[in-house]
Design a protein around this motif. Structure first.
Motif, PDB file in Angstrom:
ATOM      1  N   ILE A 180      27.346  59.174  28.439  1.00 12.69           N
ATOM      2  CA  ILE A 180      27.750  58.281  27.442  1.00 12.69           C
ATOM      3  C   ILE A 180      27.349  56.734  27.972  1.00 12.69           C
ATOM      4  O   ILE A 180      26.575  56.117  27.020  1.00 12.69           O
ATOM      5  N   LEU A 181      27.458  56.360  29.125  1.00 11.45           N
ATOM      6  CA  LEU A 181      26.963  54.996  29.518  1.00 11.45           C
ATOM      7  C   LEU A 181      25.537  55.076  29.804  1.00 11.45           C
ATOM      8  O   LEU A 181      24.943  53.812  30.074  1.00 11.45           O
ATOM      9  N   GLU A 182      25.075  56.159  29.714  1.00 10.15           N
ATOM     10  CA  GLU A 182      23.586  56.250  30.115  1.00 10.15           C
ATOM     11  C   GLU A 182      22.729  55.143  29.175  1.00 10.15           C
ATOM     12  O   GLU A 182      22.836  55.386  28.033  1.00 10.15           O
ATOM     13  N   GLY A 183      21.808  54.257  29.771  1.00  7.00           N
ATOM     14  CA  GLY A 183      21.043  53.810  28.877  1.00  7.00           C
ATOM     15  C   GLY A 183      21.333  52.170  28.734  1.00  7.00           C
ATOM     16  O   GLY A 183      21.013  51.215  28.269  1.00  7.00           O
ATOM     17  N   ILE A 184      22.675  51.762  29.021  1.00  2.00           N
ATOM     18  CA  ILE A 184      23.492  50.637  29.180  1.00  2.00           C
ATOM     19  C   ILE A 184      22.794  49.826  30.152  1.00  2.00           C
ATOM     20  O   ILE A 184      22.505  50.101  31.274  1.00  2.00           O
ATOM     21  N   PRO A 185      22.231  48.768  30.054  1.00  2.00           N
ATOM     22  CA  PRO A 185      21.779  47.732  30.942  1.00  2.00           C
ATOM     23  C   PRO A 185      22.551  47.285  31.949  1.00  2.00           C
ATOM     24  O   PRO A 185      23.713  47.179  31.727  1.00  2.00           O
ATOM     25  N   ALA A 186      21.988  47.183  33.051  1.00  4.46           N
ATOM     26  CA  ALA A 186      22.704  47.114  34.516  1.00  4.46           C
ATOM     27  C   ALA A 186      23.501  45.747  34.359  1.00  4.46           C
ATOM     28  O   ALA A 186      23.009  44.666  33.622  1.00  4.46           O
ATOM     29  N   GLY A 187      24.963  45.894  34.591  1.00  2.00           N
ATOM     30  CA  GLY A 187      25.631  44.520  34.280  1.00  2.00           C
ATOM     31  C   GLY A 187      26.170  44.170  32.935  1.00  2.00           C
ATOM     32  O   GLY A 187      27.387  43.513  32.870  1.00  2.00           O
ATOM     33  N   LEU A 188      25.801  45.145  32.002  1.00  2.00           N
ATOM     34  CA  LEU A 188      26.352  44.990  30.650  1.00  2.00           C
ATOM     35  C   LEU A 188      27.889  45.325  30.659  1.00  2.00           C
ATOM     36  O   LEU A 188      28.664  44.830  30.081  1.00  2.00           O
ATOM     37  N   GLY A 189      28.047  46.415  31.476  1.00  2.00           N
ATOM     38  CA  GLY A 189      29.376  46.884  31.386  1.00  2.00           C
ATOM     39  C   GLY A 189      30.384  46.090  31.828  1.00  2.00           C
ATOM     40  O   GLY A 189      31.622  45.889  31.194  1.00  2.00           O
ATOM     41  N   ALA A 190      30.093  45.218  33.090  1.00  8.45           N
ATOM     42  CA  ALA A 190      30.871  44.036  33.434  1.00  8.45           C
ATOM     43  C   ALA A 190      31.092  43.087  32.288  1.00  8.45           C
ATOM     44  O   ALA A 190      32.278  42.507  32.072  1.00  8.45           O
ATOM     45  N   LEU A 191      30.004  42.773  31.620  1.00 10.23           N
ATOM     46  CA  LEU A 191      30.151  41.571  30.627  1.00 10.23           C
ATOM     47  C   LEU A 191      31.090  42.087  29.390  1.00 10.23           C
ATOM     48  O   LEU A 191      31.802  41.345  28.781  1.00 10.23           O
ATOM     49  N   LEU A 192      30.901  43.229  29.050  1.00  8.46           N
ATOM     50  CA  LEU A 192      31.889  43.908  27.850  1.00  8.46           C
ATOM     51  C   LEU A 192      33.195  43.972  28.267  1.00  8.46           C
ATOM     52  O   LEU A 192      34.048  43.670  27.646  1.00  8.46           O
ATOM     53  N   LEU A 193      33.534  44.283  29.721  1.00 15.11           N
ATOM     54  CA  LEU A 193      34.983  44.394  30.017  1.00 15.11           C
ATOM     55  C   LEU A 193      35.517  43.039  30.434  1.00 15.11           C
ATOM     56  O   LEU A 193      36.516  42.997  30.567  1.00 15.11           O
ATOM     57  N   ASP A 194      34.625  42.051  30.297  1.00 19.06           N
ATOM     58  CA  ASP A 194      34.942  40.764  30.794  1.00 19.06           C
ATOM     59  C   ASP A 194      36.055  40.312  29.888  1.00 19.06           C
ATOM     60  O   ASP A 194      36.946  39.450  30.259  1.00 19.06           O
ATOM     61  N   GLU A 195      35.928  40.685  28.484  1.00 16.04           N
ATOM     62  CA  GLU A 195      37.068  40.506  27.653  1.00 16.04           C
ATOM     63  C   GLU A 195      38.183  40.792  27.886  1.00 16.04           C
ATOM     64  O   GLU A 195      39.279  40.061  27.339  1.00 16.04           O
ATOM     65  N   LEU A 196      38.656  41.610  28.820  1.00 18.13           N
ATOM     66  CA  LEU A 196      39.877  42.070  29.063  1.00 18.13           C
ATOM     67  C   LEU A 196      40.623  41.043  30.379  1.00 18.13           C
ATOM     68  O   LEU A 196      41.757  41.452  30.382  1.00 18.13           O
ATOM     69  N   SER A 197      39.707  40.394  30.880  1.00 20.11           N
ATOM     70  CA  SER A 197      40.095  39.353  32.023  1.00 20.11           C
ATOM     71  C   SER A 197      41.327  38.549  31.596  1.00 20.11           C
ATOM     72  O   SER A 197      42.348  38.591  32.407  1.00 20.11           O
ATOM     73  N   PRO A 198      41.260  37.903  30.395  1.00 20.75           N
ATOM     74  CA  PRO A 198      42.353  36.824  29.951  1.00 20.75           C
ATOM     75  C   PRO A 198      43.671  37.895  29.491  1.00 20.75           C
ATOM     76  O   PRO A 198      44.538  37.251  29.394  1.00 20.75           O
ATOM     77  N   LEU A 199      43.670  39.236  29.497  1.00 20.36           N
ATOM     78  CA  LEU A 199      44.922  39.964  28.939  1.00 20.36           C
ATOM     79  C   LEU A 199      45.837  39.821  29.926  1.00 20.36           C
ATOM     80  O   LEU A 199      45.856  39.890  31.030  1.00 20.36           O
ATOM     81  N   GLY A 200      46.984  39.921  29.187  1.00 20.44           N
ATOM     82  CA  GLY A 200      48.416  39.964  30.116  1.00 20.44           C
ATOM     83  C   GLY A 200      48.544  41.317  30.361  1.00 20.44           C
ATOM     84  O   GLY A 200      47.744  42.412  29.896  1.00 20.44           O
ATOM     85  N   PRO A 201      49.467  41.694  31.293  1.00 19.83           N
ATOM     86  CA  PRO A 201      49.714  43.213  32.015  1.00 19.83           C
ATOM     87  C   PRO A 201      49.985  44.078  30.774  1.00 19.83           C
ATOM     88  O   PRO A 201      49.459  45.293  30.593  1.00 19.83           O
ATOM     89  N   LEU A 202      50.792  43.741  29.769  1.00 20.45           N
ATOM     90  CA  LEU A 202      51.139  44.751  28.443  1.00 20.45           C
ATOM     91  C   LEU A 202      49.814  45.005  27.720  1.00 20.45           C
ATOM     92  O   LEU A 202      49.596  46.040  27.067  1.00 20.45           O
ATOM     93  N   GLU A 203      49.247  43.828  27.435  1.00 21.65           N
ATOM     94  CA  GLU A 203      47.887  43.990  26.704  1.00 21.65           C
ATOM     95  C   GLU A 203      46.919  44.983  27.379  1.00 21.65           C
ATOM     96  O   GLU A 203      46.262  45.663  26.784  1.00 21.65           O
ATOM     97  N   ARG A 204      46.781  44.662  28.505  1.00 28.89           N
ATOM     98  CA  ARG A 204      45.662  45.435  29.299  1.00 28.89           C
ATOM     99  C   ARG A 204      46.353  47.100  29.153  1.00 28.89           C
ATOM    100  O   ARG A 204      45.723  47.915  29.062  1.00 28.89           O
ATOM    101  N   ARG A 205      47.507  47.203  29.503  1.00 31.47           N
ATOM    102  CA  ARG A 205      48.141  48.712  29.303  1.00 31.47           C
ATOM    103  C   ARG A 205      47.695  49.197  28.021  1.00 31.47           C
ATOM    104  O   ARG A 205      47.434  50.396  27.727  1.00 31.47           O
ATOM    105  N   THR A 206      48.037  48.474  27.228  1.00 32.56           N
ATOM    106  CA  THR A 206      47.891  48.847  25.489  1.00 32.56           C
ATOM    107  C   THR A 206      46.497  49.260  25.354  1.00 32.56           C
ATOM    108  O   THR A 206      46.081  50.093  24.947  1.00 32.56           O
ATOM    109  N   VAL A 207      45.629  48.570  25.914  1.00 33.56           N
ATOM    110  CA  VAL A 207      44.019  48.630  25.643  1.00 33.56           C
ATOM    111  C   VAL A 207      43.725  50.031  26.490  1.00 33.56           C
ATOM    112  O   VAL A 207      42.877  51.029  25.967  1.00 33.56           O
ATOM    113  N   GLU A 208      44.100  50.137  27.539  1.00 35.40           N
ATOM    114  CA  GLU A 208      44.146  51.457  28.342  1.00 35.40           C
ATOM    115  C   GLU A 208      44.515  52.635  27.604  1.00 35.40           C
ATOM    116  O   GLU A 208      44.007  53.775  27.696  1.00 35.40           O
ATOM    117  N   ALA A 209      45.656  52.455  27.079  1.00 34.06           N
ATOM    118  CA  ALA A 209      46.447  53.789  26.390  1.00 34.06           C
ATOM    119  C   ALA A 209      45.611  54.107  25.166  1.00 34.06           C
ATOM    120  O   ALA A 209      45.520  55.162  24.754  1.00 34.06           O
TER     121      ALA A 209
END
Length: 943
Positions: free
Chosen positions: A243-272
């Protein structure tokens, strides 16, 4: 969309890499379509649910209003898993197999089409095998109403089966492909980053390579001016790696950087939400996170404002903004927490009564050790999907085997699960995997109490080996089992003896097992085993027909038919392969009414019990009967379905034979010289092996006919001799006169008169020995061709006329038409005008009624020789004069405003048969639409 149902493409194939904008395009298209009053259904395949059968279709049908589900019987007939509904008691609906389900889906879409219908299926590169088979059917059999199917996929990640199906649709015009490439720099910069300095925007565009998702991720990172945090990816799920094949190196970190400001419940909700996928709801999120629903709803508002979560397809539920985001989030969860999320999801879905397939998916992702309750759910899911989605069934049985302790107390269950999994693997086309699993099972230690499992495994392994064209291996396995000490019981010896005889017959070695088969027959009779007796009799009947002893074959076939016809449907369920053999044998004996009767009964059994191997062979048997009796249109319908099944089975011999028979039927359906029959024949040659089994020799013989029809007599002769050897001794004796007739025709076409004379004499001798009317007709046509070349027109005319009489007596209408049309000009040449005219008129009528386009062309070519200038010809000024009575009847009904389905119901035909008739009517009359045809008929009536 405007052309749907009007001859335009039935499927639009949107391709492009992750993040390129496929979903955005389809969302906008759906909005615009709805504004125009079109019904739009959205479905999506998802990466973590690819073992859930029919997921994208069920997702789409969930968009329907409840009254639509209640108001149409075909929708109620769909499998619950396809409608996205919870199941009732475990049962297989009457007559239900996965190919029957395809036809039901076509009928459902035809009804739902109404004014117009658009079905959008996203991300089909993740679709389950059952959905891909359904799509393949819809590509090859477009819905005959205003229905447009739009699919999206990533080209590089698409399964081979999906790519091949859509590419075949391109060739036929059923599919329109729209590849999405990168946005140009101006579009990206002006629309998405207009407030940035041009130099910075240009750098971001260059790094994104024009992919909007990547551009936005890089843009957000730039504006945040915060270095991306490292992403934890522990024990990556193997399913995600592609699924992640072909995504440029480091882009995954950039995309998930949006999750950094999330609180604990917000993060768990996104994971769920990443775990739940498109099934995400506030209640389910509460169950997975342990938070109150009121807190979850507040959290969802914040996540939607951040555009991490969006409403799901059709406004149902919630989903993460993009599949790539879901994959990254799901794969970044620590393995132990991810398993816990899936365990909680399974428990909550069980509590609310969700379909067993949804529960099985989460259990499959969460169970790591033995859990009896989880094993029961997975086994139930496998049982429910065994006939409609066998690949999913095999996966879930494999999951149970993975967690089942390898201890003595679980040995019996392990053996039964292995046998069940091997069976569904074989049905889903995993012949080699099934064979290997069965070999493991056969070699496992066991007790005398489980001999039944071992014998079933040996018999099933032999069947897999036969389908893999490994006949010698099958025979060796069976003989080794029969010689085992203390060995099988007497009843088990009957089962193994029948399988041994079957392997030998299809390996063209019936003579080697004739005596053993006689012993098996006697053993079955002494045990009072009517099932075994009928099986042995049908096998002996087919073997003797192959060897050319038609008297013995008829005797055995009559005894077998008497037993089969007296058995109940539940008993016949064990005789599916016997019905295959009996049907083919009766076709070889020119007894086509009984062929169809037994094939029909076998088809009902095969569909009900999911015997995929037999389903294709029964369809081919019935198609051959229709072909021989000059019902070309229905023969094509049958062989089309047989091809779908043969591809699913995975046997090269069976698929080669199917394609070869299809090419011969196509050659009769289209005018001589049409390239389509030869193209199918070439495909048959490329997929089939080079074995001299019954299947191998049969498909090569059929290839020779296709080559001759395409105007290549040299190749036709070479292929036939390669298949049959000297004097065609390797070919089935009861079919040799027809094959020898082909050699006569090919030899005369290449100028080898001496060879033609030799083949003709041999054809006459073989036919006389067999005593079959249609084979004697083939011998006479062979002699007639030679007599005509010598100039003895009177003798040739008499032989063609006698051949036609014999064909009529035997019911081989297609050959009768050939005899009549070839003989009519010769009869005219010797002065018997009235007889010549009668022969031509009957031949042309039979050809037209049966949809034999090639023979209709022959009739038109020889017409001047039969009638002279204009004697007896239809009125050239009246385009309707060339229609048959059936064609005129259909033209009149169309003029009255009836749809194809309504015409089919009124005349007791299939809608596809009516469409075939309409195509011929259009060709004969020179019109191209219903309106023009109605005008033509109305004008004729006024005259």
């Amino acid at each position: 969309m405007d052309q749907s149902g009007r001859g335009g493409p039935a499927v639009v194939d949107i391709t492009g890499e992750a993040g390129i904008g496929k979903s955005r395009l389809l969302t906008e298209f759906g909005v615009r379509a709805r504004r125009r009053g079109v019904t739009v259904l959205f479905g999506r395949a998802t990466e973590y649910e690819r073992h859930s059968p029919f997921r994208p279709f069920a997702d789409a049908f969930a968009d329907l209003e409840p009254q639509a589900l209640r108001g149409f019987e075909a929708l109620a007939d769909l499998a619950p898993v396809l409608r996205g509904a919870a199941e009732g008691p475990l049962r297989v609906p009457e007559g239900r197999d996965r190919f029957g389900l395809h036809r039901t889906m076509t009928e459902a879409l035809r009804h739902l089409g109404g004014e117009r219908l658009v079905v959008i299926l996203e991300d089909l590169h993740w679709a389950d095998p059952a959905s891909l088979e359904m799509l393949d059917h819809l590509v090859r059999h477009p819905v005959s109403s205003p229905v447009l199917l739009v699919v999206s996929r990533r080209d590089r990640q698409a399964p081979t089966a999906l790519a091949a199906s859509l590419t075949r649709g391109l060739d036929t015009g059923a599919v329109l492909r729209i590849p999405l490439g990168p946005l140009d720099e101006q579009a990206c910069v002006e629309e998405l980053a207009g407030d940035l300095p041009s130099a910075w925007a240009a750098e971001i565009y260059a790094a994104s390579e024009g992919n909007p998702l990547y551009f936005l991720a890089l843009l957000q990172a730039h504006k945040g001016a915060r270095p991306p945090q490292p992403v934890l990816v522990a024990s990556p799920n193997p399913d995600v790696l592609g699924i992640l094949e072909g995504i440029p190196a480091g882009l995954g970190a950039l995309l998930l950087d949006e999750l950094s400001p999330l609180g604990p419940l917000e993060r768990r909700t996104v994971e769920a939400a990443a775990v739940l996928g498109d099934r995400t709801t506030a209640d389910l999120l509460g169950a997975l996170t342990g938070a109150p629903v009121t807190d979850i709803r507040s959290t969802l508002g914040e996540l939607m404002r951040r555009d991490l979560l969006r409403p799901g397809p059709g406004g149902r539920g919630l989903t993460l903004r993009h599949p790539v985001i879901r994959a990254l989030v799901h794969n970044s969860i620590e393995p132990w927490r991810r398993e816990e999320y899936h365990r909680l999801a399974a428990a909550e879905l069980t509590r609310i009564g969700a379909p067993v397939a949804d529960r099985a998916h989460h259990l499959d992702q969460s169970v790591t050790g033995w859990d009896a309750e989880a094993a029961d759910v997975l086994t139930e899911a496998a049982e429910r999907t065994a006939t409609t989605a066998p690949a999913a069934s095999a996966h879930w049985l494999g999951a149970v085997l993975r967690i089942l302790p390898n201890t003595p107390e679980h040995l019996a269950r392990r053996r039964e699960l292995m046998l069940s999994r091997a069976r569904v693997l074989g049905v889903s086309g995993g012949l080699k995997e099934s064979r290997d699993l069965l070999r493991q099972l056969i070699d496992m230690p066991g007790t005398q109490d489980d001999d039944a499992v071992r014998i079933s495994a040996v018999a099933l392994c032999s069947l897999m080996l036969r389908n893999l064209d490994e006949y010698r291996e099958a025979e060796a396995l069976l003989r080794r089992e029969l010689a085992r000490k203390p060995g099988p019981s007497r009843a088990q010896r009957v089962e193994l003896g029948l399988e041994l005889g079957t392997a030998a017959v299809f390996a063209s070695r019936y003579g080697e097992v004739r005596a053993e088969l006689a012993q098996t027959l006697e053993a079955a009779r002494s045990l009072g085993d009517e099932i075994g007796e009928a099986s042995a009799l049908s096998l002996a009947a087919m073997g003797e027909a192959y060897a050319g002893d038609m008297a013995a074959s008829r005797k055995f076939a009559a005894l077998a038919a008497g037993l089969v016809d007296g058995l109940t449907d539940s008993d016949v369920a064990r005789l599916c392969e016997s019905l295959v053999r009996l049907g083919w044998t009766e076709a070889f004996q020119e007894n086509f009414a009984d062929t169809e009767r037994h094939a029909e009964r076998g088809l009902a059994v095969a569909r009900r019990t999911g015997q995929l191997y037999m389903l294709s062979q029964l369809l081919l048997c019935k198609a051959y009967a229709h072909f021989s009796t000059c019902r070309i249109t229905t023969a094509m319908e049958l062989v089309d379905e047989a091809e779908s099944v043969a591809r699913a089975v995975g046997s090269s011999d069976l698929l080669g034979f199917t394609l070869a028979l299809r090419s011969v039927i196509l050659a009769q359906a289209y005018p001589q010289g049409d390239p389509r029959p030869l193209a199918v024949a070439e495909n048959a040659a490329s997929v089939a092996g080079n074995s001299h089994t019954w299947w191998g020799n049969a498909y090569k013989s059929l290839l020779a006919y296709a080559a001759l029809s395409s105007g290549d007599p040299h190749r036709a002769r070479d292929v036939m001799l390669e298949a049959g050897g000297k004097d065609l001794h390797r070919l089935q004796r009861s079919m040799r006169p027809n094959h020898l007739e082909l050699l006569v025709t090919a030899s005369l076409a290449t100028g080898d008169t001496a060879d033609a004379e030799r083949w003709a004499e041999l054809a006459h001798e073989e036919a006389s020995r067999l005593g079959l009317a249609a084979k004697r007709a083939a011998g006479l046509r062979s002699l007639a061709q030679v007599a005509q070349r010598r100039g003895d027109v009177a003798a040739a005319a008499r032989m063609y006329a006698e051949a036609a009489r014999l064909n009529r007596r035997s019911g081989t209408t297609l050959r009768e038409v050939q005899s009549l049309l070839f003989g009519a000009p010769l009869m005219k040449a010797v002065g018997e005008d009235a007889r010549a005219h009668a022969m031509w008129r009957r031949g042309r009528r039979l050809a037209a009624d049966g949809g034999a386009g090639m023979l209709l062309g022959v009739a038109e070519r020889v017409r001047p020789k039969v009638f002279g200038a204009a004697d007896g010809q239809p009125d050239a000024s009246d385009p309707l004069s060339g229609l048959t009575s059936r064609e005129r009847e259909i033209a009149d009904l169309v003029t009255e405003g009836l749809t194809s389905k309504e015409v089919a119901t009124k005349l007791h035909l299939s809608p596809r048969t009516v469409e075939g008739y309409l195509g011929r009517i259009y060709r004969k009359t020179g019109v191209s639409s219903r309106a023009a045809l109605a005008s033509l008929v109305a004008g004729r009536s006024r005259r």
